[in-house]
Design a protein around this motif. Structure first.
Motif, PDB file in Angstrom:
ATOM      1  N   TYR A 141       0.837  -1.202   0.000  1.00  0.00           N
ATOM      2  CA  TYR A 141       0.000   0.000   0.000  1.00  0.00           C
ATOM      3  C   TYR A 141       0.878   1.261   0.000  1.00  0.00           C
ATOM      4  O   TYR A 141       0.681   2.182  -0.798  1.00  0.00           O
ATOM      5  N   PHE A 142       1.900   1.262   0.869  1.00  0.00           N
ATOM      6  CA  PHE A 142       2.790   2.422   0.904  1.00  0.00           C
ATOM      7  C   PHE A 142       3.625   2.515  -0.371  1.00  0.00           C
ATOM      8  O   PHE A 142       4.007   3.603  -0.797  1.00  0.00           O
ATOM      9  N   PHE A 143       3.912   1.361  -0.984  1.00  0.00           N
ATOM     10  CA  PHE A 143       4.635   1.355  -2.270  1.00  0.00           C
ATOM     11  C   PHE A 143       3.828   2.114  -3.314  1.00  0.00           C
ATOM     12  O   PHE A 143       4.373   2.904  -4.089  1.00  0.00           O
ATOM     13  N   ILE A 144       2.510   1.887  -3.318  1.00  0.00           N
ATOM     14  CA  ILE A 144       1.668   2.567  -4.304  1.00  0.00           C
ATOM     15  C   ILE A 144       1.656   4.079  -4.036  1.00  0.00           C
ATOM     16  O   ILE A 144       1.771   4.890  -4.959  1.00  0.00           O
ATOM     17  N   ILE A 145       1.579   4.454  -2.752  1.00  0.00           N
ATOM     18  CA  ILE A 145       1.593   5.887  -2.428  1.00  0.00           C
ATOM     19  C   ILE A 145       2.929   6.518  -2.826  1.00  0.00           C
ATOM     20  O   ILE A 145       2.981   7.523  -3.544  1.00  0.00           O
ATOM     21  N   GLY A 146       4.038   5.891  -2.381  1.00  0.00           N
ATOM     22  CA  GLY A 146       5.359   6.433  -2.685  1.00  0.00           C
ATOM     23  C   GLY A 146       5.621   6.466  -4.180  1.00  0.00           C
ATOM     24  O   GLY A 146       6.218   7.411  -4.701  1.00  0.00           O
ATOM     25  N   GLY A 147       5.147   5.436  -4.882  1.00  0.00           N
ATOM     26  CA  GLY A 147       5.344   5.367  -6.327  1.00  0.00           C
ATOM     27  C   GLY A 147       4.552   6.437  -7.051  1.00  0.00           C
ATOM     28  O   GLY A 147       5.038   7.060  -8.005  1.00  0.00           O
ATOM     29  N   THR A 148       3.312   6.681  -6.592  1.00  0.00           N
ATOM     30  CA  THR A 148       2.496   7.722  -7.220  1.00  0.00           C
ATOM     31  C   THR A 148       3.159   9.083  -7.056  1.00  0.00           C
ATOM     32  O   THR A 148       3.216   9.876  -8.006  1.00  0.00           O
ATOM     33  N   LEU A 149       3.683   9.333  -5.845  1.00  0.00           N
ATOM     34  CA  LEU A 149       4.385  10.606  -5.632  1.00  0.00           C
ATOM     35  C   LEU A 149       5.558  10.722  -6.601  1.00  0.00           C
ATOM     36  O   LEU A 149       5.793  11.781  -7.190  1.00  0.00           O
ATOM     37  N   ALA A 150       6.288   9.603  -6.797  1.00  0.00           N
ATOM     38  CA  ALA A 150       7.443   9.624  -7.696  1.00  0.00           C
ATOM     39  C   ALA A 150       7.006   9.947  -9.116  1.00  0.00           C
ATOM     40  O   ALA A 150       7.631  10.761  -9.804  1.00  0.00           O
ATOM     41  N   LEU A 151       5.911   9.334  -9.570  1.00  0.00           N
ATOM     42  CA  LEU A 151       5.456   9.598 -10.936  1.00  0.00           C
ATOM     43  C   LEU A 151       5.049  11.059 -11.080  1.00  0.00           C
ATOM     44  O   LEU A 151       5.302  11.682 -12.112  1.00  0.00           O
ATOM     45  N   LEU A 152       4.428  11.614 -10.019  1.00  0.00           N
ATOM     46  CA  LEU A 152       4.031  13.023 -10.087  1.00  0.00           C
ATOM     47  C   LEU A 152       5.248  13.915 -10.303  1.00  0.00           C
ATOM     48  O   LEU A 152       5.241  14.786 -11.179  1.00  0.00           O
ATOM     49  N   PHE A 153       6.321  13.689  -9.519  1.00  0.00           N
ATOM     50  CA  PHE A 153       7.438  14.616  -9.717  1.00  0.00           C
ATOM     51  C   PHE A 153       8.273  14.262 -10.938  1.00  0.00           C
ATOM     52  O   PHE A 153       8.957  15.108 -11.479  1.00  0.00           O
ATOM     53  N   ARG A 154       8.177  13.010 -11.404  1.00  0.00           N
ATOM     54  CA  ARG A 154       8.845  12.726 -12.685  1.00  0.00           C
ATOM     55  C   ARG A 154       8.127  13.460 -13.828  1.00  0.00           C
ATOM     56  O   ARG A 154       8.768  13.905 -14.772  1.00  0.00           O
ATOM     57  N   ILE A 155       6.796  13.586 -13.741  1.00  0.00           N
ATOM     58  CA  ILE A 155       6.092  14.371 -14.767  1.00  0.00           C
ATOM     59  C   ILE A 155       6.601  15.802 -14.741  1.00  0.00           C
ATOM     60  O   ILE A 155       6.902  16.405 -15.771  1.00  0.00           O
ATOM     61  N   GLN A 156       6.706  16.357 -13.523  1.00  0.00           N
ATOM     62  CA  GLN A 156       7.171  17.731 -13.385  1.00  0.00           C
ATOM     63  C   GLN A 156       8.550  17.922 -14.004  1.00  0.00           C
ATOM     64  O   GLN A 156       8.831  18.929 -14.637  1.00  0.00           O
ATOM     65  N   LEU A 157       9.436  16.922 -13.857  1.00  0.00           N
ATOM     66  CA  LEU A 157      10.814  17.080 -14.317  1.00  0.00           C
ATOM     67  C   LEU A 157      11.018  16.663 -15.764  1.00  0.00           C
ATOM     68  O   LEU A 157      12.111  16.846 -16.305  1.00  0.00           O
ATOM     69  N   SER A 158       9.966  16.118 -16.409  1.00  0.00           N
ATOM     70  CA  SER A 158      10.178  15.526 -17.733  1.00  0.00           C
ATOM     71  C   SER A 158      10.650  16.546 -18.758  1.00  0.00           C
ATOM     72  O   SER A 158      11.413  16.217 -19.646  1.00  0.00           O
TER      73      SER A 158
END
Lengths: 240, 790
Positions: free
Chosen positions: B29-46
């Motif tokens: 469950y925490f993997f999904i939360i942490g992973g979603t946060l990562a995808l959000l900031f990867r979008i920002q940095l793309s």
């Protein structure tokens, strides 16, 4: 990393030390890496084609010990030897970083602390949320860093508020800017040009904007700039 | 089972396999939360100059991504397997302390929820990076309340970790099947063993740092804002932070070795050498941390020493890697999904390890520090090596946990897609060596755009690839083909028993004879207590849940109260009541000895702690870690005194006479506690009662005297704004809280001996309490010696 149109080691004295050492590490890493990856890929590839015979894992039986001491000792010694090679080289590089300034440019850091040495520029760097102030010996303060080419520059770095890290990445200059203490680092810029100065430690919401320019000028142009700034400062002082 | 019973089972369980599954679900469950946060900031940095997230949101995203992934995903995933399989692999029916095991789970869950709750607070969650560098982490620069909740959440996590480590150490030392030598244990058990040892020593340093930080943030101290405060935080944080990397890595790496051995049908080459290498790396991990501080301008000789040790630590890891690869020679290798993940883990670990050697040098650090090179490096180690191996473990043990097989083709597709995605994500970051970490945007002229874009694409491939695994495993759980007990032909204990394992693992006594793992079906094999200890029965206990829920509500309320939000006070009151009631309930259960679960010691291998009771052994391990906590606090005081010459010595700020009286009271209190323990051993009830009573009275007297002394200090005008006063006050307060908890247990024991005499574990508990009291007396002496005299 490879976007330079020229050899990045020529940008400054510290960059040269950095790239020499990086080249050594990279060479060792590639040689060892090729050997290790060859084993990691070839061994499973070869032995996954073999289906017969060997089965030393039996349900409910603790597997036996394998490997002769001599054989294991050779492996350990080989790895330890690569470690020693790397350690010796990196130890020399650390000493070189300090010694170059003294030997090649005859700059004694201790003397420098006492007073101003000839031919050396001392710049005070003050980080704040979010920007940089550069203070020159004549009292001039700027937000763009002007440096002379071919002359040793000493940076005395501190911070007004939180933990920052001062860096001119192309010239391979970096040191932490910490409130309440002064950290010293140096370089000798070699090519006139404009370089990025940036903060490398998260320092709040403005971290990404804590970015400015370092302009390396030919020595005579720098002297002209420096003199004119001094005069300007004096005349301002006179007016007050 | 009816659904209410099911709910009751999962909330109140203390069975190690149930707790393991709770850990597993929670970590994913925490993997999904942490992973979603990562995808959000990867979008920002793309792309350069993107405005998908603003700086504040970006900083919250990266901070919580780091915290959640490190503390609430990778380690808990490893401990999900550890909970489920370590007791089985060593031949035990449960952990040594089942209720404490459930407690560590609930503390972990509620700690994580506190951190996440920060997102819903005014000002948002913590945003100073997971390393929380001082003084950015103080109230002055980060006034948001989410930051307080993060500190509270981490403290609950540390409580969870401490309880868990003690439990695992006692379990591994004292619950092995009769005849099971330590060296014969699977590598996974060894990995967990060294992991918990490192946890026991590393986390208290973070605990000390966080408690000092809490004093700064809540009580108005200025420990980390004072000059050199930043360096103090660095020392405390990285003394914990570097071993933490290996804490994350070890279970996965060890598990990869087990899988490599099983699927290549060959015993590991040089098992003992590998175990020694793990031990050497664990020991060295505490002497390398200053390589995180190469640019802070601290003593050059200290840095050179840490450069040496950092490079030295590559030797044991090199040995482990090379021997793992050479082990496969001559085997009949089966490239199943778990094997592919194990090999993938080693493959990325090599890159991670090599890039780590680059970081060992202060000269190379001029470019590496704070750059994306470092981001690439530690993700190769912590995500690559650890996560690939642990996901491999999920496939490896899936048939054992469910009795059904997953889909092999989908498993292999998951491996290939995630491996490609992983390398696309992180390898370009090595080339971004000039780009600073944690910047939410960058100008186009830097030329970082294309590499970042590739990384973002890789991130999405990597992130979404895990959906294949979730789909595969969820479907196979119900519909996969049934398997027998040992589909892989593996050797260790879990493969000897049924899939899924029965409630108490072994329908008999596990015994090791020579090198054979056996389960004897002797008469009386089932300890009598187990007959009614079913999932509906006595092994259910509500107290671990409630004892974690109480502090959660209280701390959440406290965070909201500081934020002046509504409903804060009722939450705090409810939390306090629940905490008190849960502690009372736990004691009441013990008083009537309701909760018993113990295997007869004569069936167990207990080398090298044959004659020590498990409670006392647990106490020793706990104090082993607690000593680091106090060393951190007292060390912080010494650091402050040395670095800030304006601070005044204790001779000026304290009443030395009162301090001396206090120290003597505490010393005598410990002496009487030893007398009580002696009485319990001899069966002399009067001696024990007198000893306990005197010890309690003297303990309370110590608290009163120390309190008076501190009142004197504060009324003389000294405040917490002085960092020397603040650090010593926090030390004294921590010690007082330790003593208060001890007094609670002492009062309980007094009542129990008074009413019921020496029943159950009472003599051993008093014995353990005496050890605890001795430790507190030693700490008192240290506090007096350092913070009063120096």
């Amino acid at each position: 990393m490879f976007h330079y149109p020229f050899n990045p080691a020529e940008l400054s004295e510290t960059a040269r030390i950095w790239w020499d050492l990086f080249g050594f590490y990279l060479t060792v890493a590639i040689i060892l890496g090729v050997v290790v990856y060859a084993g990691l890929v070839l061994i499973p590839w070869i032995y996954s084609r073999r289906r017969q015979a060997v089965d030393e894992i039996q349900p409910g039986v603790i597997p036996g010990e394998r490997g002769r001491m001599a054989y294991l000792a050779v492996i350990v010694i080989l790895i330890a030897a690569s470690f020693i090679a790397i350690f010796v080289e990196s130890y020399l590089a650390v000493n070189k970083l300090a010694a170059t300034l003294e030997e090649k440019y005859n700059v004694d850091i201790e003397e420098l602390q006492a007073g101003e040495a000839d031919g050396v520029l001392v710049v005070e760097v003050i980080g704040f949320q979010w920007g940089w102030t550069f203070r020159y010996p004549n009292g001039v303060e700027t937000d763009i860093l002007y440096l002379p080419a071919g002359r040793p520059v000493i940076f005395k770095v501190t911070s007004e508020d939180v933990f920052h890290a001062f860096s001119i990445p192309d010239l391979r200059v970096k040191v932490d800017a910490i409130p309440g203490q002064v950290n010293v680092t140096w370089t000798v810029p070699e090519k006139p040009g404009t370089y990025r100065v940036q903060c490398y430690e998260l320092c709040g919401v403005g971290h990404a904007e804590m970015i400015t320019k370092a302009i390396v000028l030919p020595p005579e142009v720098f002297d002209f700039w420096y003199e004119s700034q001094s005069e300007k400062l004096e005349s301002e002082g006179g007016e007050q | 089972m009816s659904s209410t019973l099911q709910i009751k089972r999962w909330l109140f369980t203390t069975n190690h396999k149930d707790v393991g599954i709770l850990y597993l679900v929670t970590s994913l469950y925490f993997f999904i939360i942490g992973g979603t946060l990562a995808l959000l900031f990867r979008i920002q940095l793309s792309v350069p100059e993107n405005d998908f997230l603003d700086a504040a949101k970006f900083n919250q995203a990266i901070t919580n991504h780091g915290l959640i992934m490190v503390f609430w995903f990778i380690s808990p995933l490893a401990f999900a397997f550890a909970n489920y399989f370590v007791p089985i692999q060593i031949g035990a029916k449960d952990m040594a302390f089942p209720r404490l095991n459930a407690l560590s789970y609930w503390l972990l869950l509620f700690g994580g929820l506190l951190v996440i709750a920060g997102f819903f607070m005014p000002g948002g969650a913590a945003d100073f990076g997971w390393t929380a560098y001082a003084p950015l982490n103080t109230e002055t620069y980060t006034p948001n309340f989410g930051a307080n909740l993060t500190a509270f959440g981490l403290l609950m996590l540390i409580a969870s970790v401490t309880v868990g480590t003690v439990n695992f150490l006692v379990t591994i030392f004292q619950l092995r099947a009769k005849g099971y030598k330590m060296l014969g244990l699977p590598m996974f058990v060894w990995g967990i063993f060294f992991t918990v040892l490192m946890m026991l020593w590393a986390f208290p340093s973070l605990q000390a740092g966080l408690i000092l930080l809490a004093a700064d943030r809540i009580l108005g101290a200025t420990i980390f804002e004072a000059p050199k405060g930043a360096i103090l935080w660095d020392h405390l944080f990285w003394f914990f932070g570097h071993p933490e990397v290996y804490i994350v890595l070890f279970p996965g790496l060890a598990l990869a070795l087990d899988m490599i051995s099983v699927f290549s049908r060959r015993p590991l080459l040089g098992r003992k050498v590998i175990i020694a290498a793990f031990g050497a790396a664990a020991a060295l991990s505490f002497g390398v941390y200053a390589h995180h501080m190469f640019m802070t301008g601290i003593n050059l000789q200290y840095l050179k020493f840490h450069m040496f040790t950092t490079e030295l630590i590559s030797v044991p890891f090199g040995v482990i890697t090379i021997l793992a690869i050479l082990s496969m020679i001559g085997g009949a290798i089966k490239l199943t999904t778990p094997m592919l993940f194990a090999l993938g883990s080693i493959a990325v670990f090599i890159i991670g390890g090599f890039s780590g050697v680059f970081n060992s040098n202060p000269v190379l650090d001029i470019a590496n520090r704070g750059s994306y090179w470092v981001v690439a490096h530690f993700h190769y180690v912590m995500v690559g090596a650890a996560l690939f191996a642990l996901f491999g473990g999920l496939y490896y043990w899936f048939p054992k946990m469910t009795g059904r097989m997953y889909n092999e083709t989908l498993g292999k597709i998951h491996f290939i897609v995630s491996f490609i995605g992983f390398n696309l994500l992180y390898f370009p970051m090595f080339f971004l060596i000039d780009m600073p970490r944690r910047i939410y945007t960058y100008p186009e002229w830097t030329g970082w755009g294309p590499l970042n874009f590739i990384a973002t694409v890789g991130g999405f491939i990597f992130g979404l690839s895990h959906l294949i695994m979730f789909a595969n495993l969820l479907y196979s759980m119900k519909h996969g083909p049934r398997v027998d007990k040992n589909p892989w032909g593996a050797w260790s204990y879990e493969w000897v028993i049924e899939s899924p394992p029965p409630e108490y693992n072994f329908e008999g006594i596990p015994v090791v004879q020579g090198n054979r793992l056996m389960v004897l079906m002797a008469d009386g094999a089932k300890p009598a207590a187990h007959a009614h200890n079913s999932h509906e029965g006595e092994h259910l206990s509500p107290w671990p849940l409630l004892i974690s829920l109480g502090p959660f509500l209280f701390l959440l309320g406290l965070g909201m109260w500081i934020a002046q939000a509504k409903f804060a006070l009722p939450l705090m009151v409810a939390g306090a009541i629940i905490s008190a009631y849960a502690v009372y309930g736990w004691f009441r259960d013990d008083f009537y000895e309701r909760f018993k679960l113990e295997e007869p010691p004569e069936y167990k291998e207990r080398w090298p702690f044959e004659s020590i009771h498990r409670v006392k052994l647990g106490m020793y391990f706990f104090l082993f870690g607690d000593a680091v906590f106090f060393a951190g606090l007292i060390g912080a005081y010494i650091f402050v005194r040395l670095e800030a010459p304006t601070t005044l010595p204790g001779l000026v700020t304290h009443n030395i006479l009162l301090g001396l009286i206090g120290a003597l009271l505490m010393l005598w209190s410990a002496v009487f506690m030893y007398a009580a323990a002696r009485g319990a051993k001899l069966g002399d009830r009067t001696l024990t009662l007198a000893g306990l009573a005197l010890s309690i009275v003297l303990g309370i007297a110590y608290l009163v005297v120390t309190g008076l002394d501190w009142l004197g200090t504060f009324s003389a005008g000294f405040t917490l704004a002085d960092p020397a006063i603040a650090t010593s006050a926090v030390t004294a307060l921590s010690h007082a809280l330790h003593l208060a908890a001890g007094l609670l247990v002492a009062v309980y024991l007094l009542l129990k001996v008074w009413v019921r005499g020496f029943t159950g574990h009472v003599p051993d508990t008093i014995d353990s309490l005496a050890v605890y009291w001795g430790f507190l007396a030693a700490v008192t002496a240290a506090i007096f010696g350092v913070t009063y005299i120096f």
